[in-house]
Each structure stands twice: as C-alpha cells, then as structure tokens.
Design a protein around this motif. Structure first.
Motif: not given
Length: 296
Positions: A143-159, A161-173
């Motif tokens: 539920i926490t990632p829903f509060k994050l902002l994603f404003c950069g590239p939207n390509i997940i570098d993984h096989v 949707c794991d949480i770590v590569p998803l968080l790397e796409l976020s421009c939030s803290d």
C-alpha cells in the motif's frame, strides 16, 4: 532480444509452467483423496503446492506475454497487484516452512507425543495463521508505494514487479518505504530462519543419539526433503535481497529471481515426490497403469 532466443525461452517457460501446475495439482489431489496421506506433513506439503501455484501463476503468464510480444506494458495498479500476490506467497512460505520444521522437530525429538501435539486443529490453525500473516504483511508493504510519485522513466529493470526495482523508478523520498521493508523483514525472514536453525540443531542432535546407523538414516530421511526445500528457498531469498544490487550482481539477482519464482515451484513437488516413499508407492503404479492402458 534475438527472436530465436525469445521463442526458445517462451517454449521453456511455458513447459516449466505447465509441468509446475500439473505437478502441484497432482500433490494437492493425492493428499486430499488418499487416506494414507491425511497426515500433518502431507497437509503442509499440499499447502506449499497451493502457494507454489499462486507464485508461478502470478509471474509466468505475464513473462510469457512479454517474451511473445518482445516487450510489454503493465499498469501501475497491476504492477502493485503482481507484487502483492508474489509477496503473499513468499511470506506464507517463510512461515509455512517454519511450521514444517517444527513438525519434523516434534516427529524426531518427541515422537510419543506427536499425535497429541500435531492435531488436525493445530495444523489448520497454523496454516490459516500463515496465510493471514502473508496477506496482512503484503498489504502493508504494497500500500505504501501508492503514495510515491513516479515522474521519470517507467521501465522496470527486472523480470517482474518486485518492490526494489519499482522504488528505483520513484522520484520521491523512499526512505520510509525501505525502512518499512527492513522492519517487516525481521519477523518475516530472520525469526523463521532462527527457529528453523534451532529445530534442525535439535533434530541432528537427536538423530546422532540413535545407536543404529539404520535408525539414524531412517530418522533423517523423514526431514531431508524439507531441509532441501528450505535450503533452496532461503538461498534464493538471501541471494536476491541481501547481496548488493550493482553491475553484474544485479543481473545475477534477476537470474536468481527467475530460479525461485519459476523453477523452485517446479522443483518442490519433484523433491517431495522422488524422496517420499508414500507418494512414490501411489504415483508409480498409477503412471504404469496409465502407460499400459495407452499401449493397449
């Protein structure tokens, strides 16, 4: 990716997925229909098969779609949903393997009281608690990632949707999210690991006290399958989430992720089938009978 390689991987993963579903469904069917398999150990094995079906069905169909179309898109909601069900299966398996280690501990170290401790009610409550914890912990982390902002590239570098590569796409803290992962990871991974290690320490000590080598071999064979599954599961888990993510290591993590999300659900029923006399006694005659009928 080369087209021939894509088609080869598509065929490989499709085959693995089909065999995984059939193998785990076979174990679930056998445990639910054969009276000799109505024991705590086989009940837990059947629940592990349900978890493996959930895990591989969450990952592989989308992976097959990506391979077939040489890429693909997924909405943010579907991405979080995929992570949620993946996380549920993994958390459930952490707790279930812990309960299974306790079952083997009681069977080896306290066999006279096994039937009074590992009752049907206890097994059902334990498995229910494992599923509820899996759903609850996954909900908190998802539920926490829903509060994050994603404003950069939207390509997940993984096989997937794991949480770590998803968080790397976020421009939030993402400090709070990472802290949340580490805090929830302690009871999910560390505590079950400690319990499993202590259980098998006592099991090994109890087995070594058995005077005859035949008795020692028989006692250890009752928990060897579970020990193999635990080793594969935790080796994969620690390889992905403990090793640093950088350069070739990140590529290695993606390969290991495929191993424990795609191939481990295939391996688990094979391990429990090939190393289990009760299941072999039931399955082998059935296979021979089916083969004989096909040749008639």
């Amino acid at each position: 990716m080369n087209q021939c390689l894509r088609f080869f991987l598509f065929g490989l993963f499709l085959l693995v997925y089909s065999v995984t579903i059939c193998g785990n469904l076979l174990i679930i069917t056998l445990v639910s229909t054969i009276k000799n398999l109505h024991t705590p150990m086989y009940f837990f094995i059947s629940q592990l098969s349900i978890s493996d079906i959930l895990l591989t069905t969450t990952i592989v169909p989308n992976l097959l779609h990506i391979l077939l179309n040489n890429g693909g898109t997924i909405t943010f909601t579907n991405c979080i949903s995929q992570f949620y069900f993946f996380c549920t299966s993994e958390v459930f398996e952490c707790f279930l393997l812990t309960v299974m280690s306790y079952d083997r501990y009681v069977a080896i170290c306290n066999p006279l009281h096994y039937s009074s401790i590992m009752t049907y009610e206890f097994c059902v409550k334990s498995v229910t608690m494992c599923w509820l914890l899996g759903y609850f912990v996954s909900f908190i982390v998802s539920i926490t990632p829903f509060k994050l902002l994603f404003c950069g590239p939207n390509i997940i570098d993984h096989v997937f949707c794991d949480i770590v590569p998803l968080l790397e796409l976020s421009c939030s803290d993402t400090f709070i999210v990472h802290l949340e992962i580490y805090v929830t990871g302690i009871p999910i991974v560390i505590i079950p690991t400690i319990i499993i290690v202590f259980s098998y320490t006592y099991i090994v000590l109890a087995v070594l006290r058995i005077p005859s080598s035949t008795g020692r071999q028989k006692a250890f064979s009752t928990c060897s399958s579970h020990l193999i599954v635990v080793s594969i599961f935790y080796f994969s888990l620690f390889s992905v989430y403990v090793l640093p993510k950088g350069g070739q290591t990140w590529l290695l993590n993606k390969i290991v992720s495929l191993l424990y999300t795609v191939f481990t659900p295939l391996i688990n029923p094979i391990i429990y089938s090939l190393r289990n006399k009760d299941i072999k006694k039931i399955v082998l005659p059935y296979i021979l009978m089916t083969y004989h009928q096909m040749n008639i």
